[in-house]
Scaffold this motif. Structure first.
Motif, PDB file in Angstrom:
ATOM      1  N   ALA A 200       0.822  -1.210   0.000  1.00 22.53           N
ATOM      2  CA  ALA A 200       0.000   0.000   0.000  1.00 22.53           C
ATOM      3  C   ALA A 200       0.857   1.261   0.000  1.00 22.53           C
ATOM      4  N   VAL A 201       1.894   1.287   0.816  1.00 16.99           N
ATOM      5  CA  VAL A 201       2.746   2.478   0.881  1.00 16.99           C
ATOM      6  C   VAL A 201       3.529   2.645  -0.416  1.00 16.99           C
ATOM      7  N   VAL A 202       4.033   1.558  -0.968  1.00 19.47           N
ATOM      8  CA  VAL A 202       4.731   1.646  -2.256  1.00 19.47           C
ATOM      9  C   VAL A 202       3.783   2.174  -3.329  1.00 19.47           C
ATOM     10  N   ALA A 203       2.554   1.681  -3.345  1.00 19.85           N
ATOM     11  CA  ALA A 203       1.576   2.139  -4.334  1.00 19.85           C
ATOM     12  C   ALA A 203       1.304   3.634  -4.184  1.00 19.85           C
ATOM     13  N   ALA A 204       1.166   4.103  -2.941  1.00 19.77           N
ATOM     14  CA  ALA A 204       0.925   5.525  -2.720  1.00 19.77           C
ATOM     15  C   ALA A 204       2.089   6.362  -3.229  1.00 19.77           C
ATOM     16  N   LEU A 205       3.319   5.899  -2.983  1.00 21.40           N
ATOM     17  CA  LEU A 205       4.488   6.629  -3.449  1.00 21.40           C
ATOM     18  C   LEU A 205       4.578   6.624  -4.974  1.00 21.40           C
ATOM     19  N   LEU A 206       4.202   5.499  -5.598  1.00 18.39           N
ATOM     20  CA  LEU A 206       4.182   5.452  -7.054  1.00 18.39           C
ATOM     21  C   LEU A 206       3.156   6.414  -7.625  1.00 18.39           C
ATOM     22  N   ALA A 207       2.051   6.553  -6.928  1.00 16.33           N
ATOM     23  CA  ALA A 207       0.972   7.423  -7.415  1.00 16.33           C
ATOM     24  C   ALA A 207       1.203   8.887  -7.065  1.00 16.33           C
ATOM     25  N   GLY A 208       2.156   9.154  -6.177  1.00 14.80           N
ATOM     26  CA  GLY A 208       2.373  10.527  -5.733  1.00 14.80           C
ATOM     27  C   GLY A 208       1.314  11.026  -4.789  1.00 14.80           C
ATOM     28  N   VAL A 209       0.691  10.100  -4.064  1.00 12.87           N
ATOM     29  CA  VAL A 209      -0.378  10.446  -3.131  1.00 12.87           C
ATOM     30  C   VAL A 209       0.157  10.335  -1.701  1.00 12.87           C
ATOM     31  N   PRO A 210      -0.003  11.357  -0.862  1.00  9.30           N
ATOM     32  CA  PRO A 210       0.484  11.264   0.514  1.00  9.30           C
ATOM     33  C   PRO A 210      -0.236  10.159   1.289  1.00  9.30           C
ATOM     34  N   ALA A 211       0.530   9.371   2.028  1.00  5.54           N
ATOM     35  CA  ALA A 211      -0.029   8.292   2.831  1.00  5.54           C
ATOM     36  C   ALA A 211       0.135   8.608   4.313  1.00  5.54           C
ATOM     37  N   VAL A 212      -0.884   8.253   5.077  1.00  3.45           N
ATOM     38  CA  VAL A 212      -0.876   8.455   6.528  1.00  3.45           C
ATOM     39  C   VAL A 212      -0.887   7.077   7.189  1.00  3.45           C
ATOM     40  N   PRO A 213       0.260   6.582   7.665  1.00  2.00           N
ATOM     41  CA  PRO A 213       0.269   5.272   8.342  1.00  2.00           C
ATOM     42  C   PRO A 213      -0.426   5.376   9.696  1.00  2.00           C
ATOM     43  N   LEU A 214      -1.334   4.453   9.960  1.00  2.00           N
ATOM     44  CA  LEU A 214      -2.083   4.446  11.220  1.00  2.00           C
ATOM     45  C   LEU A 214      -1.611   3.297  12.103  1.00  2.00           C
ATOM     46  N   ASN A 215      -1.329   3.611  13.349  1.00  2.00           N
ATOM     47  CA  ASN A 215      -0.918   2.607  14.321  1.00  2.00           C
ATOM     48  C   ASN A 215      -2.136   1.789  14.743  1.00  2.00           C
ATOM     49  N   PRO A 216      -2.159   0.482  14.477  1.00  2.00           N
ATOM     50  CA  PRO A 216      -3.322  -0.333  14.843  1.00  2.00           C
ATOM     51  C   PRO A 216      -3.574  -0.410  16.346  1.00  2.00           C
ATOM     52  N   LYS A 217      -2.593  -0.024  17.155  1.00  2.00           N
ATOM     53  CA  LYS A 217      -2.775  -0.064  18.602  1.00  2.00           C
ATOM     54  C   LYS A 217      -3.264   1.262  19.175  1.00  2.00           C
ATOM     55  N   SER A 218      -3.454   2.255  18.323  1.00  2.00           N
ATOM     56  CA  SER A 218      -3.931   3.546  18.809  1.00  2.00           C
ATOM     57  C   SER A 218      -5.355   3.437  19.336  1.00  2.00           C
ATOM     58  N   GLY A 219      -5.661   4.223  20.339  1.00  2.00           N
ATOM     59  CA  GLY A 219      -7.011   4.256  20.883  1.00  2.00           C
ATOM     60  C   GLY A 219      -7.944   5.058  20.006  1.00  2.00           C
ATOM     61  N   GLU A 220      -9.249   4.960  20.302  1.00  2.00           N
ATOM     62  CA  GLU A 220     -10.265   5.633  19.483  1.00  2.00           C
ATOM     63  C   GLU A 220     -10.064   7.145  19.457  1.00  2.00           C
ATOM     64  N   SER A 221      -9.733   7.742  20.592  1.00  2.00           N
ATOM     65  CA  SER A 221      -9.571   9.189  20.645  1.00  2.00           C
ATOM     66  C   SER A 221      -8.410   9.643  19.768  1.00  2.00           C
ATOM     67  N   GLU A 222      -7.278   8.938  19.871  1.00  2.00           N
ATOM     68  CA  GLU A 222      -6.114   9.311  19.065  1.00  2.00           C
ATOM     69  C   GLU A 222      -6.373   9.097  17.585  1.00  2.00           C
ATOM     70  N   LEU A 223      -6.979   7.975  17.234  1.00  2.00           N
ATOM     71  CA  LEU A 223      -7.301   7.726  15.826  1.00  2.00           C
ATOM     72  C   LEU A 223      -8.260   8.778  15.292  1.00  2.00           C
ATOM     73  N   GLY A 224      -9.254   9.114  16.108  1.00  2.00           N
ATOM     74  CA  GLY A 224     -10.208  10.136  15.686  1.00  2.00           C
ATOM     75  C   GLY A 224      -9.518  11.459  15.412  1.00  2.00           C
ATOM     76  N   HIS A 225      -8.577  11.822  16.265  1.00  2.00           N
ATOM     77  CA  HIS A 225      -7.827  13.060  16.061  1.00  2.00           C
ATOM     78  C   HIS A 225      -7.029  13.009  14.763  1.00  2.00           C
ATOM     79  N   ILE A 226      -6.342  11.895  14.523  1.00  2.00           N
ATOM     80  CA  ILE A 226      -5.492  11.786  13.324  1.00  2.00           C
ATOM     81  C   ILE A 226      -6.332  11.835  12.058  1.00  2.00           C
ATOM     82  N   VAL A 227      -7.457  11.137  12.049  1.00  2.00           N
ATOM     83  CA  VAL A 227      -8.321  11.135  10.869  1.00  2.00           C
ATOM     84  C   VAL A 227      -8.906  12.521  10.630  1.00  2.00           C
ATOM     85  N   SER A 228      -9.339  13.176  11.690  1.00  2.00           N
ATOM     86  CA  SER A 228      -9.891  14.521  11.548  1.00  2.00           C
ATOM     87  C   SER A 228      -8.832  15.505  11.065  1.00  2.00           C
ATOM     88  N   ASP A 229      -7.618  15.366  11.582  1.00  2.00           N
ATOM     89  CA  ASP A 229      -6.544  16.297  11.260  1.00  2.00           C
ATOM     90  C   ASP A 229      -6.013  16.097   9.839  1.00  2.00           C
TER      91      ASP A 229
END
Length: 501
Positions: A75-104
């Protein structure tokens, strides 16, 4: 030191392009990614990543559910090939932190392995499953979505120890710069095979551990989950390099006395690299004694990628992070943040500031935080405190916010005291902080996990031990005994969680 040649073209992965251009050539059949019993050659990676890149090319910004799997790497290689910024998400993040990252970060898609259950915080995002189908006919690699080396490649969120996580915007230029500088420092080539078991949502595991081998045209074998048995297996089957964090090397050091096979394969490895936090000198020495090989350390941050490293052709000195990488300027400053520390005496402490093409562009949506992070003349304030040895080797002594202790008129770095404590046979783990003291300003406090909980070392014993090795003013005045030190996902000790309650 050889001159550094940077390829700042949009082609971050020349070996992938070569494999696509000649699908029957030897380059297409070279191993690229290996996760457990699943693997992709360069030809298969091109065939898999190309259609995914085409699907996300108009997405604007994508999130990647960054499990330690083949799907995340694709997925990350594909994003770099496409020139699209990728946001890696930590699967262990809590709901509040994930919500902040997605909103931001406001991604339009989330990419995940098929069958993965995503948390409610991602429910509003359109989902795209990463389909790895090596039987599909090879498609041409897409034209890079951008030719601008300053364009965003990744948005990696910081740990958020002093507030909500901030998204560091990492341009293509910084990735190319860091990986080529490390190739110079480590003599890293396409013949190298890297093994690691690091998470894939941060700089160490993803950029160095996955994108690094792919940029060199080499291969990576990811363990999925770190185990010393897995390290031994992969090194015995041809891996040449190992990346790990101190917690992993500590486990290796603990295992070595009873595992001669592990010692044998570690001795054959070309390079053992530790990062993300300081590796205690005690573990350095135990590994070196058992294997005859030294672990080398490098120093970087999310915002700067890599700044320094012990070079493969240099002295692998325990307790240091080596010298600045090619292209990186590094200085130490006094507390005012502008007055340079000129001393190379191994004693005078200053804050590390860096400048160079390895730096991030900005904190996403945080112009004030971005401005505050840099000096007027463009140096990034790392917040890390260090000393420099006479030959230029950098030794980090701690964070400015949590590890710089001002006691009795001295500026003391917690890191060197922690290393001294770890040399005591009664200490398994150690952390050092400061607390207010009416006489000294701050007194040194040690947080100890004893080797034998039934017979922990006393305050006097540890104070004398440190005073003999360092200096009397660096001895701990208070000692707390714990069952374990609080650590984050990368094994870093979370000192703000150490309280006296």
């Amino acid at each position: 030191m050889s001159p550094l040649s940077l390829d700042l073209s949009p082609d971050l992965f020349p070996a992938l392009t070569e494999a696509q251009a000649d699908p029957d050539g030897p380059g297409a059949h070279r191993p690229a990614l290996h996760f457990g019993d699943r693997s992709l050659t360069y030809g298969e990676l091109a065939a898999t990543a190309s259609p995914l890149a085409a699907r996300v090319a108009e997405a604007g910004r994508i999130a990647v559910w960054a499990t330690p799997t083949l799907e995340t790497a694709v997925a990350v290689v594909a994003a770099l090939l496409a020139g699209v910024p990728a946001v890696p998400l930590n699967p262990k993040s809590g709901e509040s932190e994930l919500g902040h990252i997605v909103s931001d970060s406001a991604p339009t898609l989330v990419l995940a392995a098929p069958g993965t259950q995503l948390p409610p915080a991602l429910a509003a995002l359109e989902r795209l499953d990463i389909d790895i189908d090596t039987s599909a006919p090879a498609a041409g690699l897409p034209s890079p979505g951008t030719s601008d080396p300053e364009s965003p490649a990744l948005i990696v969120y910081t740990s958020g120890t002093t507030g909500p996580p901030k998204g560091a915007v990492i341009p293509r230029r910084a990735i190319a710069t860091t990986l080529d500088a490390l190739a110079d420092a480590w003599q890293w080539t396409g013949d190298d095979v890297l093994v690691h078991g690091l998470p894939l949502f941060h700089v160490h595991g993803l950029i160095l551990g996955i994108l690094g081998p792919l940029r060199r045209g080499g291969s990576v074998r990811h363990l999925g989950r770190f185990e010393t048995a897995g390290v031994a297996r992969e090194l015995s089957e041809g891996a040449t390099m190992l990346f790990g964090v101190p917690t992993m090397y500590h486990r290796i050091a603990e295992t070595l006395p009873d595992d001669p096979a592990l010692a044998k394969v570690l001795a054959r490895a070309r390079l053992l690299v530790s990062g993300s936090a300081a590796l205690p000198v005690h573990d350095h020495e135990r590994i070196a004694q058992a294997t005859g090989r030294r672990v080398i350390e490098r120093y970087g941050m999310t915002e700067t990628l890599m700044n320094t490293s012990v070079r493969a052709d240099g002295e692998p000195r325990a307790g240091t992070v080596g010298v600045p990488l090619p292209g990186v300027e590094l200085r130490l400053t006094e507390e005012d943040g502008t007055t340079a520390v000129e001393a190379y005496d191994g004693e005078t402490v200053g804050e590390i500031q860096v400048r160079g093409p390895n730096l991030f562009t900005e904190y996403l949506n945080r112009p004030e935080a971005t401005a505050a992070a840099f000096t007027e003349d463009g140096w990034f304030r790392t917040g890390d405190m260090a000393v420099r040895d006479p030959d230029g080797y950098v030794r980090i002594v701690g964070r400015k916010a949590t590890d710089l202790i001002k006691s009795g008129g001295y500026k003391i770095g917690a890191g060197e005291i922690e290393n001294a404590l770890l040399e005591h046979p009664g200490v398994r783990e150690a952390a050092v902080t400061g607390e207010p003291d009416a006489d000294l300003g701050e007194r040194i406090v040690a947080w100890i996990v004893p080797a034998d909980p039934q017979s922990p070392p006393t305050v006097a014993e540890l104070a004398d031990h440190v005073a003999r090795r360092l200096a009397p003013h660096k001895r701990p005045r208070v000692v707390h005994h714990l069952d374990a030190l609080p650590r984050n996902d990368m094994g870093k000790i979370m000192k703000r969680a150490l309280t006296h309650d």
